[in-house]
Design an enzyme around this catalytic site. Structure first.
Site, PDB file in Angstrom:
ATOM      1  N   THR A  14     -35.992  14.202  28.757  1.00  0.00           N
ATOM      2  CA  THR A  14     -37.312  13.585  28.883  1.00  0.00           C
ATOM      3  C   THR A  14     -38.390  14.459  28.246  1.00  0.00           C
ATOM      4  O   THR A  14     -39.155  14.006  27.399  1.00  0.00           O
ATOM      5  CB  THR A  14     -37.635  13.374  30.381  1.00  0.00           C
ATOM      6  OG1 THR A  14     -36.560  12.631  30.952  1.00  0.00           O
ATOM      7  CG2 THR A  14     -38.940  12.635  30.573  1.00  0.00           C
ATOM      8  N   LYS A 106     -39.747  25.064  37.082  1.00  0.00           N
ATOM      9  CA  LYS A 106     -40.344  25.592  38.334  1.00  0.00           C
ATOM     10  C   LYS A 106     -39.309  26.324  39.182  1.00  0.00           C
ATOM     11  O   LYS A 106     -39.639  27.267  39.900  1.00  0.00           O
ATOM     12  CB  LYS A 106     -40.979  24.468  39.147  1.00  0.00           C
ATOM     13  CG  LYS A 106     -39.966  23.454  39.603  1.00  0.00           C
ATOM     14  CD  LYS A 106     -40.535  22.116  39.926  1.00  0.00           C
ATOM     15  CE  LYS A 106     -39.426  21.101  39.898  1.00  0.00           C
ATOM     16  NZ  LYS A 106     -39.667  19.962  39.085  1.00  0.00           N
ATOM     17  N   GLU A 127     -47.003  26.593  31.382  1.00  0.00           N
ATOM     18  CA  GLU A 127     -48.017  25.604  31.767  1.00  0.00           C
ATOM     19  C   GLU A 127     -47.405  24.336  32.362  1.00  0.00           C
ATOM     20  O   GLU A 127     -47.959  23.741  33.298  1.00  0.00           O
ATOM     21  CB  GLU A 127     -48.865  25.239  30.531  1.00  0.00           C
ATOM     22  CG  GLU A 127     -50.052  24.349  30.807  1.00  0.00           C
ATOM     23  CD  GLU A 127     -51.027  24.967  31.795  1.00  0.00           C
ATOM     24  OE1 GLU A 127     -51.720  25.906  31.433  1.00  0.00           O
ATOM     25  OE2 GLU A 127     -51.082  24.482  32.952  1.00  0.00           O
ATOM     26  N   VAL A 130     -45.973  23.437  36.596  1.00  0.00           N
ATOM     27  CA  VAL A 130     -46.709  22.893  37.747  1.00  0.00           C
ATOM     28  C   VAL A 130     -47.580  21.750  37.255  1.00  0.00           C
ATOM     29  O   VAL A 130     -48.360  21.902  36.313  1.00  0.00           O
ATOM     30  CB  VAL A 130     -47.616  23.964  38.398  1.00  0.00           C
ATOM     31  CG1 VAL A 130     -48.390  23.364  39.569  1.00  0.00           C
ATOM     32  CG2 VAL A 130     -46.803  25.167  38.849  1.00  0.00           C
ATOM     33  N   GLY A 132     -47.091  19.048  35.566  1.00  0.00           N
ATOM     34  CA  GLY A 132     -46.800  18.447  34.259  1.00  0.00           C
ATOM     35  C   GLY A 132     -47.888  18.591  33.213  1.00  0.00           C
ATOM     36  O   GLY A 132     -48.049  19.643  32.599  1.00  0.00           O
ATOM     37  N   ILE A 134     -51.184  18.497  33.540  1.00  0.00           N
ATOM     38  CA  ILE A 134     -52.492  19.044  33.939  1.00  0.00           C
ATOM     39  C   ILE A 134     -52.556  20.524  33.557  1.00  0.00           C
ATOM     40  O   ILE A 134     -51.691  21.302  33.965  1.00  0.00           O
ATOM     41  CB  ILE A 134     -52.716  18.918  35.468  1.00  0.00           C
ATOM     42  CG1 ILE A 134     -52.583  17.465  35.908  1.00  0.00           C
ATOM     43  CG2 ILE A 134     -54.062  19.496  35.859  1.00  0.00           C
ATOM     44  CD1 ILE A 134     -52.681  17.279  37.417  1.00  0.00           C
ATOM     45  N   GLY A 185     -38.773   3.783  39.791  1.00  0.00           N
ATOM     46  CA  GLY A 185     -38.381   4.955  39.002  1.00  0.00           C
ATOM     47  C   GLY A 185     -39.204   6.192  39.319  1.00  0.00           C
ATOM     48  O   GLY A 185     -39.163   7.179  38.591  1.00  0.00           O
ATOM     49  N   GLU A 188     -36.049   9.862  42.955  1.00  0.00           N
ATOM     50  CA  GLU A 188     -34.628  10.005  42.643  1.00  0.00           C
ATOM     51  C   GLU A 188     -33.792   9.211  43.647  1.00  0.00           C
ATOM     52  O   GLU A 188     -34.269   8.910  44.744  1.00  0.00           O
ATOM     53  CB  GLU A 188     -34.216  11.487  42.784  1.00  0.00           C
ATOM     54  CG  GLU A 188     -35.006  12.449  41.941  1.00  0.00           C
ATOM     55  CD  GLU A 188     -34.575  12.450  40.485  1.00  0.00           C
ATOM     56  OE1 GLU A 188     -33.438  12.026  40.207  1.00  0.00           O
ATOM     57  OE2 GLU A 188     -35.391  12.845  39.634  1.00  0.00           O
ATOM     58  N   LYS A 203     -43.690  24.795  43.323  1.00  0.00           N
ATOM     59  CA  LYS A 203     -44.922  24.831  42.532  1.00  0.00           C
ATOM     60  C   LYS A 203     -45.984  25.691  43.220  1.00  0.00           C
ATOM     61  O   LYS A 203     -46.760  26.395  42.556  1.00  0.00           O
ATOM     62  CB  LYS A 203     -45.419  23.407  42.299  1.00  0.00           C
ATOM     63  CG  LYS A 203     -44.445  22.622  41.412  1.00  0.00           C
ATOM     64  CD  LYS A 203     -44.693  21.142  41.485  1.00  0.00           C
ATOM     65  CE  LYS A 203     -43.732  20.370  40.581  1.00  0.00           C
ATOM     66  NZ  LYS A 203     -43.742  18.922  40.851  1.00  0.00           N
TER      67      LYS A 203
END
Ligand code: NAP
Length: 430
Positions: A14, A106, A127, A130, A132, A134, A185, A188, A203
């Site tokens: 992904t 993480k 970066e 934590v 994604g 941001i 989605g 999980e 995180k």
């Protein structure tokens, strides 16, 4: 022509695919900002059979991690494969060989970040680890360096925030909201890692290390999940003027408190408006005041946006002089960790009690004997059995609250303690 910075991309799932797309989409701008092109030379995957249209002509797909690291043309290793191992060993091996490493991992950072950041403060970039997309790591590490930070509050897990939002907005049970998140989605098939608060705890360790400039580990975090939050509690929270969020809280005075748990947040707090899978991190600095970083906490392109930004920063440093900048991340003195029993919070408590005169006085007496004072109360359901008796306390030491609760549970008139959650308010409670 300037020599390209050679990249080994460990993982093309992904996030890795998003990285390749962004590198292609913004090739020229990225080269201009990085002081020259980035060239992906190796891409590590598990399976060579899968069709991977994003793989550029310059790159060789491989299942051999050593070949990726041994390539002398690789200056920068980008780890987006995930999991504990072999990711951690590969990150270490790359750093030991003098390469720069960008990672979104993480798990590795929460477990080994303290040591890795002590040894390689200038060659490890994370970066994306934590929240994604941001930007929060660089702000903590650099932009807020002029501040003493006392408190960081994060909504850093999209799955649980989605579930709590749906419970709040649509009155769904935890199970219904989770099933909906899975169908969409957002959760999980095995949601344990998210709903039990473990993902957020990882995180939080990373955020706390940067905010308080000291190494912490998962064992330092007190963790509670959202599995016991009931729609009834969301309804009472609303009556008291709150909503419920899974918060990652890092706080310090003389000692550091690290905790992940569902918490009542005032409806007028900026974090209360963070809904669905969105993430946010709220920071208070002594110079800058309150700040909130808000946006997509996951997803291919948002996460890759953070990874590519780190890659550009790394490429600049690689090109600069070959000499690493100085500067440590951690201070010499690591502050002590406050155990949960010594933490002071307001609490939301819902008892189910027999509806008869004197019950309230008995419960209030037990609270009073243990220095827990009550801020507000709701009683509902007269006549039906049992009825709800709901309290929000003033700040109380958790050990005192536990003693009061032991006594209250022993009362004949008290059926059970149906819910107990912390309340997280503004700086006045910190
Ligand atoms: N997804 C997000 O939104 C998001 C957000 C923030 C952070 N992250 C972090 O980013 C990292 C990557 O996540 P992801 O969602 O991109 O994972 P993913 O879709 O599962 O992709 C993992 C990739 O790594 C490869 N890989 C995994 N283990 C391997 C091994 N032992 N040897 C060789 N290749 C291996 C896989 O190969 P195959 O393609 O052959 O299977 C795949 O290409 C994780 O640390 C995750 O926590 C993800």
């Amino acid at each position: 022509m300037t020599r390209p910075v050679g990249v080994a991309l460990l993982g093309a799932g992904t996030v890795g695919t998003g990285v390749l797309r962004i590198l292609e989409r913004h090739r020229e701008r990225i080269a201009a900002r990085a002081g020259g092109p980035l060239e992906v030379r190796r891409i590590l995957v598990r399976s060579l059979d899968r069709h991977r249209p994003e793989v550029p002509a310059s790159a060789r797909l491989t299942t051999d991690s050593q070949a990726a690291l041994d390539d002398p043309g690789v200056d920068l290793v980008v780890e987006v494969m995930g999991g504990e191992e072999p990711a951690q060993s590969l990150i270490r091996a790359a750093l030991e060989r003098g390469k720069h490493v960008v990672t979104a991992n993480k798990s590795v950072l929460a477990r080994a970040g303290g040591e890795l950041l002590e040894r390689y403060p200038q060659r490890l970039y994370f970066e994306a680890s934590v929240a994604g997309g941001i930007p929060i790591i660089k702000p903590l590490q650099e932009c807020l360096i002029a501040n003493r930070l006392e408190r960081v509050l994060g909504i850093v897990n999209g799955t649980t925030n989605y579930v709590l939002t749906r419970m709040d907005r649509a009155g769904l049970t935890f199970e219904q909201a989770l099933a909906e998140a899975q169908a969409a989605g957002y959760a999980e098939a095995d949601p344990t890692y998210d709903v039990d608060g473990l993902d957020a705890a990882h995180k939080l360790v990373i955020l706390a290390m940067l905010a308080f400039e000291a190494p912490f580990g998962l064992d330092d975090v007190h963790v509670e999940g959202i599995g016991r939050v009931h729609p009834t509690d969301l309804a009472y929270a609303r009556e008291f003027g709150y909503t419920v969020k899974l918060l990652a809280v890092a706080r310090r005075h003389d000692a550091v408190e690290l905790r992940v748990h569902p918490a009542l947040v005032p409806r007028d707090h900026p974090l209360a408006s963070v809904e669905g899978v969105t993430n946010a991190v709220f920071v208070e600095g002594d110079a800058v005041g309150p700040l909130m970083f808000y946006g997509a906490g996951a997803g291919s392109l948002p996460t890759a946006s953070s990874v590519v930004a780190d890659m550009v920063e790394a490429a600049r440093r690689i090109r600069a002089t070959g000499q690493e900048p100085n500067g440590r991340i951690f201070r010499d003195d690591r502050p002590p960790i406050r155990p949960p029993s010594e933490m002071v919070s307001r609490f939301y408590l819902r008892f189910r009690v027999v509806d008869r005169p004197g019950v309230l006085a008995e419960i209030a007496g037990a609270f009073g004997r243990h220095r827990v004072s009550i801020e507000s109360m709701i009683q509902k359901g007269r006549g039906s059995e049992p009825v709800d008796l709901v309290f929000v306390t003033h700040p109380a030491r958790e050990a005192d609250l536990r003693l009061a609760l032991d006594q209250i549970r022993g009362l004949d008139s008290v059926h059970d303690l149906a819910s107990c959650m912390r309340v997280e308010r503004g700086q006045e409670d910190a």
